[in-house]
Every structure is written in structure tokens, then in C-alpha cells.
Design a protein around this motif. Structure first.
Motif, PDB file in Angstrom:
ATOM      1  N   MET A  53       0.336  21.782   8.931  1.00 38.24           N
ATOM      2  CA  MET A  53      -0.408  20.604   9.377  1.00 38.24           C
ATOM      3  C   MET A  53       0.365  19.869  10.475  1.00 38.24           C
ATOM      4  O   MET A  53       1.554  19.594  10.327  1.00 38.24           O
ATOM      5  CB  MET A  53      -0.654  19.653   8.205  1.00 38.24           C
ATOM      6  N   THR A  54      -0.308  19.590  11.575  1.00 35.81           N
ATOM      7  CA  THR A  54       0.292  18.842  12.668  1.00 35.81           C
ATOM      8  C   THR A  54       0.215  17.349  12.376  1.00 35.81           C
ATOM      9  O   THR A  54      -0.860  16.806  12.118  1.00 35.81           O
ATOM     10  CB  THR A  54      -0.421  19.137  13.999  1.00 35.81           C
ATOM     11  N   ILE A  55       1.378  16.705  12.384  1.00 37.65           N
ATOM     12  CA  ILE A  55       1.413  15.267  12.110  1.00 37.65           C
ATOM     13  C   ILE A  55       1.192  14.524  13.417  1.00 37.65           C
ATOM     14  O   ILE A  55       2.003  14.587  14.336  1.00 37.65           O
ATOM     15  CB  ILE A  55       2.759  14.870  11.490  1.00 37.65           C
ATOM     16  N   THR A  56       0.076  13.834  13.493  1.00 40.49           N
ATOM     17  CA  THR A  56      -0.279  13.103  14.703  1.00 40.49           C
ATOM     18  C   THR A  56       0.043  11.621  14.567  1.00 40.49           C
ATOM     19  O   THR A  56       0.290  11.109  13.465  1.00 40.49           O
ATOM     20  CB  THR A  56      -1.777  13.260  15.009  1.00 40.49           C
ATOM     21  N   PHE A  57       0.026  10.949  15.689  1.00 41.79           N
ATOM     22  CA  PHE A  57       0.252   9.501  15.702  1.00 41.79           C
ATOM     23  C   PHE A  57      -0.814   8.794  14.871  1.00 41.79           C
ATOM     24  O   PHE A  57      -0.511   7.896  14.084  1.00 41.79           O
ATOM     25  CB  PHE A  57       0.231   8.998  17.149  1.00 41.79           C
ATOM     26  N   SER A  58      -2.071   9.221  15.023  1.00 43.31           N
ATOM     27  CA  SER A  58      -3.179   8.609  14.270  1.00 43.31           C
ATOM     28  C   SER A  58      -2.979   8.777  12.773  1.00 43.31           C
ATOM     29  O   SER A  58      -3.216   7.844  11.989  1.00 43.31           O
ATOM     30  CB  SER A  58      -4.508   9.228  14.693  1.00 43.31           C
ATOM     31  N   TYR A  59      -2.535   9.963  12.362  1.00 38.84           N
ATOM     32  CA  TYR A  59      -2.313  10.221  10.939  1.00 38.84           C
ATOM     33  C   TYR A  59      -1.214   9.305  10.391  1.00 38.84           C
ATOM     34  O   TYR A  59      -1.353   8.730   9.300  1.00 38.84           O
ATOM     35  CB  TYR A  59      -1.920  11.684  10.733  1.00 38.84           C
ATOM     36  N   LEU A  60      -0.128   9.162  11.151  1.00 40.55           N
ATOM     37  CA  LEU A  60       0.979   8.334  10.689  1.00 40.55           C
ATOM     38  C   LEU A  60       0.591   6.861  10.590  1.00 40.55           C
ATOM     39  O   LEU A  60       0.977   6.169   9.649  1.00 40.55           O
ATOM     40  CB  LEU A  60       2.173   8.499  11.624  1.00 40.55           C
ATOM     41  N   VAL A  61      -0.184   6.384  11.561  1.00 35.23           N
ATOM     42  CA  VAL A  61      -0.627   4.986  11.518  1.00 35.23           C
ATOM     43  C   VAL A  61      -1.491   4.749  10.287  1.00 35.23           C
ATOM     44  O   VAL A  61      -1.310   3.766   9.552  1.00 35.23           O
ATOM     45  CB  VAL A  61      -1.402   4.619  12.804  1.00 35.23           C
ATOM     46  N   THR A  62      -2.423   5.666  10.054  1.00 35.59           N
ATOM     47  CA  THR A  62      -3.319   5.522   8.901  1.00 35.59           C
ATOM     48  C   THR A  62      -2.538   5.550   7.594  1.00 35.59           C
ATOM     49  O   THR A  62      -2.746   4.712   6.698  1.00 35.59           O
ATOM     50  CB  THR A  62      -4.372   6.647   8.909  1.00 35.59           C
ATOM     51  N   THR A  63      -1.624   6.511   7.471  1.00 28.57           N
ATOM     52  CA  THR A  63      -0.831   6.629   6.243  1.00 28.57           C
ATOM     53  C   THR A  63       0.087   5.429   6.051  1.00 28.57           C
ATOM     54  O   THR A  63       0.310   4.957   4.931  1.00 28.57           O
ATOM     55  CB  THR A  63       0.014   7.919   6.280  1.00 28.57           C
ATOM     56  N   PHE A  64       0.623   4.925   7.162  1.00 24.62           N
ATOM     57  CA  PHE A  64       1.505   3.757   7.114  1.00 24.62           C
ATOM     58  C   PHE A  64       0.802   2.571   6.476  1.00 24.62           C
ATOM     59  O   PHE A  64       1.378   1.867   5.642  1.00 24.62           O
ATOM     60  CB  PHE A  64       1.948   3.429   8.538  1.00 24.62           C
ATOM     61  N   PHE A  65      -0.464   2.362   6.844  1.00 23.48           N
ATOM     62  CA  PHE A  65      -1.203   1.209   6.324  1.00 23.48           C
ATOM     63  C   PHE A  65      -1.762   1.454   4.926  1.00 23.48           C
ATOM     64  O   PHE A  65      -1.698   0.577   4.061  1.00 23.48           O
ATOM     65  CB  PHE A  65      -2.328   0.828   7.284  1.00 23.48           C
ATOM     66  N   THR A  66      -2.316   2.634   4.706  1.00 24.85           N
ATOM     67  CA  THR A  66      -2.992   2.883   3.429  1.00 24.85           C
ATOM     68  C   THR A  66      -2.035   3.189   2.286  1.00 24.85           C
ATOM     69  O   THR A  66      -2.310   2.844   1.130  1.00 24.85           O
ATOM     70  CB  THR A  66      -3.990   4.048   3.572  1.00 24.85           C
ATOM     71  N   SER A  67      -0.914   3.810   2.602  1.00 25.18           N
ATOM     72  CA  SER A  67       0.010   4.207   1.540  1.00 25.18           C
ATOM     73  C   SER A  67       1.293   3.376   1.511  1.00 25.18           C
ATOM     74  O   SER A  67       1.661   2.819   0.473  1.00 25.18           O
ATOM     75  CB  SER A  67       0.380   5.697   1.681  1.00 25.18           C
ATOM     76  N   HIS A  68       1.951   3.284   2.661  1.00 27.80           N
ATOM     77  CA  HIS A  68       3.276   2.650   2.679  1.00 27.80           C
ATOM     78  C   HIS A  68       3.217   1.145   2.467  1.00 27.80           C
ATOM     79  O   HIS A  68       3.832   0.609   1.532  1.00 27.80           O
ATOM     80  CB  HIS A  68       3.967   2.969   4.002  1.00 27.80           C
ATOM     81  N   LEU A  69       2.484   0.424   3.326  1.00 25.94           N
ATOM     82  CA  LEU A  69       2.462  -1.039   3.245  1.00 25.94           C
ATOM     83  C   LEU A  69       1.803  -1.529   1.966  1.00 25.94           C
ATOM     84  O   LEU A  69       2.288  -2.457   1.313  1.00 25.94           O
ATOM     85  CB  LEU A  69       1.740  -1.625   4.460  1.00 25.94           C
ATOM     86  N   SER A  70       0.686  -0.906   1.622  1.00 25.50           N
ATOM     87  CA  SER A  70      -0.075  -1.372   0.467  1.00 25.50           C
ATOM     88  C   SER A  70       0.495  -0.864  -0.849  1.00 25.50           C
ATOM     89  O   SER A  70       0.842  -1.642  -1.737  1.00 25.50           O
ATOM     90  CB  SER A  70      -1.541  -0.949   0.608  1.00 25.50           C
ATOM     91  N   ALA A  71       0.604   0.461  -0.971  1.00 25.29           N
ATOM     92  CA  ALA A  71       1.002   1.047  -2.249  1.00 25.29           C
ATOM     93  C   ALA A  71       2.508   0.952  -2.502  1.00 25.29           C
ATOM     94  O   ALA A  71       2.939   0.533  -3.579  1.00 25.29           O
ATOM     95  CB  ALA A  71       0.552   2.505  -2.305  1.00 25.29           C
ATOM     96  N   GLU A  72       3.322   1.330  -1.506  1.00 24.57           N
ATOM     97  CA  GLU A  72       4.768   1.361  -1.713  1.00 24.57           C
ATOM     98  C   GLU A  72       5.409  -0.023  -1.655  1.00 24.57           C
ATOM     99  O   GLU A  72       6.200  -0.390  -2.531  1.00 24.57           O
ATOM    100  CB  GLU A  72       5.426   2.274  -0.669  1.00 24.57           C
ATOM    101  N   LEU A  73       5.081  -0.777  -0.623  1.00 24.76           N
ATOM    102  CA  LEU A  73       5.697  -2.099  -0.457  1.00 24.76           C
ATOM    103  C   LEU A  73       4.935  -3.204  -1.172  1.00 24.76           C
ATOM    104  O   LEU A  73       5.484  -4.269  -1.430  1.00 24.76           O
ATOM    105  CB  LEU A  73       5.830  -2.443   1.033  1.00 24.76           C
TER     106      LEU A  73
END
Length: 343
Positions: A1-21
């Protein structure tokens, strides 16, 4: 799977900021504002579309240029610039975990220094100014009763404006030990005791609601029956502070916000000789250093107060320190000392 900028931005908001932090919606919205500004800057600079942004495009040099544009073109203050930088650092720290080849870029971005900001004491109100604002609403009307309860609760709790907006009827506990439960940053809750004046103001407002047949789980609602937002609360505070300024001159020309009440509550708790740890828990601060700033303000206010008192030596000004005395006085002092040894 190619990790794109769009994918990282989406994951950053949906998983990292909300779920992890576990950040609040307002904090996530702040991160979103920063990312939108950064993406817009990159797209305009390279004449590309958001979906075609390559991760290697965003370098430490580009971030510095972006921060410079925030200050020069958008007129952002250094504090706002620093806030945007902190968001970008958090984003790239997250990226480095998923794209190891960008670790060096992350290190360079993490090395970007914050700008120094002017250290100003947090704005606050005197007890007289608070009273002037609290007595402004017309409590014979539903809206007036609501605003009176809102202002009283704001001062009593020192809550953040979003915390106040989120209070529900079930958060109120008006038994023998009245209190309110507020939900703060990281969705952490804390119980704050209520004064009887606050309980009375809330009860008066709730009675008005019942008379109007209003049923809502939210404590504070607007004229349409919808929950009052933090922006709505801010406007009500400004309205009543402006009105109070007509008979309280010290309020004239000042910008009074809900956060001013928060600072005021903290300062008044300190000046009532409460322990700094109690103030920290009352306001929901993570770090006691944040609450310690009010100690400095309290000491400064006391210093200014004592300067207004007459000196204890009968009203005469205190003698100037020796090193500050003019040359003529130094000469006369030497003469006086010599005279003591004359037989």
C-alpha cells in the motif's frame, strides 16, 4: 500500500488526535484550521491540487516560509504562529512513525524554534467589576434569567467557555452540597462546588424554562431552543460587559470575554488564600505551573495596593537609598558624620 499525504492527514485526524490523544472537538478543529492553511499554502506555491501533494514537498524550509507568511500576510501574532507550529510538529511526529524515511525531515521541523512572545499577565476583573456585570441582566425575563445564571456560573466555576456550553441538566447537583460536573480537555470531568447565589440563579432560570414549557437536556439554550454555543455565550458576555461599563467606568474600552472570567476566578481564589493545588484542580489545569501565573498577578496587585497606602513614618517619603542620593546630599551626609566626632 502506498502511503499518501491524503491518507496520513485523514489517519492523523481520525485515529491519532481523537482516539490516541483524546483531544476535544475544539482542539481538533484548531489542528484542522492549521492543516487547511498549510495545504492551501503548498497548493498555491506549487500550483497543484491537494490530492497531488507529495510528502517530500513539505520541508523544514517550506514550514518556515509558511510561518513567515502567517505573520506577514495574515497578520498572525507570534503566539498564533507558535500554535500553528506546534500543530505541524505534532503532525510530522506522527508521520515519522509511518514513513521512517521522513524521520530526518521530522527532526529538522522539530528543531524549528518558537518565537518569543511578550509575557503579559492574564486579564482579570476586580470584585466590583464582576458585580457590575452580574447585576446587568433583567432577571424578570427568560433570557435575562438565563444570562444571569450563565454569568454567575461562569464566575463560580471559572470554566472554559466550551465546558460551560456543554453542561447538561444532569450535570447539576443541587442537594446539600451543590456542585456541577464539567467535562474539560481530554474529556476529563471535574466537580466544582456551587455557591448558594449560583444555585439560586440557576433555579430561577430553570423555573422560567418550565413556565415556558421548554424541555431540553442542555442547560443553556438560545431563543430558538437550540443549545447555546460558545460563540453565543461570548456574545452575551460582551453585551453585558458593555452595558455594565455605563455605570462602571473601569470597564470602558476593555475587551471582556468568557476567558476573562476564567482568569478572574483563578485570581480571586488565590487572593482568598486558597492553595495553588486547589486552584489547579478547580480550573482543570494539567500542570500546576499554569495556575502559578496567577500567583504572580496576585503579588503584583498587592504590591500596587500597598503603594497607595501612606508610608508608616507619618506620611513622609522614605529616605532614598544611599546610592541614589544626589552628590550634594552625599556631601552633607559626610559633613554630618564628621560633626559627630567633634568634641
Amino acid at each position: 500500500m502506498t502511503i499518501t499525504f491524503s491518507y496520513l492527514v485523514t489517519t492523523f485526524f481520525t485515529s491519532h488526535l481523537s482516539a490516541e490523544l483524546g483531544l476535544s472537538d475544539n482542539s481538533i478543529a484548531s489542528y484542522s484550521d492549521c492543516m487547511k492553511l498549510l495545504i492551501d499554502y503548498v497548493c498555491k506555491r506549487f500550483t497543484i491540487q491537494p490530492e497531488t501533494i507529495d510528502l517530500s514537498t513539505i520541508t523544514s524550509e517550506l514550514v518556515l516560509d509558511f510561518l513567515h507568511s502567517l505573520e506577514t500576510k495574515r497578520g498572525n501574532a507570534p503566539a498564533t504562529r507558535n500554535q500553528r507550529l506546534a500543530a505541524i510538529k505534532t503532525f510530522f511526529h506522527f508521520i515519522a512513525r509511518h514513513v521512517p524515511e521522513l524521520m530526518q525531515t521530522n527532526e529538522r521541523i522539530q528543531a524549528i524554534k518558537l518565537k518569543r512572545t511578550e509575557h503579559l499577565p492574564p486579564p482579570s476583573l476586580t470584585a466590583e467589576e464582576v458585580d457590575a456585570i452580574l447585576t446587568t441582566p433583567d432577571q424578570q425575563t427568560l433570557i435575562g434569567a438565563r444570562d444571569a445564571a450563565l454569568l454567575q456560573l461562569l464566575y463560580n466555576t471559572g470554566a472554559r467557555v466550551q465546558e460551560l456550553a456543554d453542561i447538561s441538566m444532569s450535570d447539576l447537583h443541587v442537594g446539600s452540597a451543590p456542585s456541577v460536573t464539567v467535562t474539560g480537555k481530554g474529556r476529563k470531568t471535574r466537580a466544582i462546588p456551587l455557591w448558594q447565589e449560583t444555585v439560586d440563579a440557576i433555579s430561577r432560570y430553570v423555573d422560567f424554562r418550565k413556565q415556558e414549557g421548554i424541555e431540553s437536556e442542555h442547560l443553556f439554550i438560545n431563543a430558538k431552543g437550540d443549545p447555546l454555543t460558545r460563540f453565543g455565550i461570548g456574545r452575551r458576555v460582551v453585551l453585558h460587559a458593555t452595558t455594565a461599563a455605563n455605570h462602571c467606568p473601569s470597564l470602558q474600552g476593555r475587551s471582556i470575554t468568557p476567558h476573562t472570567f476564567r482568569h478572574t476566578t483563578a485570581l480571586h481564589l488565590i487572593e482568598a488564600n486558597n492553595d495553588i493545588g486547589v486552584v489547579k484542580d478547580w480550573l482543570g489545569h494539567e500542570d500546576i505551573k499554569t495556575a502559578s501565573q496567577y500567583l504572580e498577578v496576585s503579588i503584583e496587585r498587592k504590591r500596587k495596593a500597598i503603594e497607595k497606602l501612606p508610608p508608616p513614618d507619618g506620611g513622609l517619603p522614605p529616605e532614598s537609598p544611599q546610592w541614589r542620593q544626589p552628590a550634594i546630599l552625599k556631601f552633607l551626609n559626610r559633613c554630618s558624620r564628621q560633626a559627630r566626632y567633634v568634641a
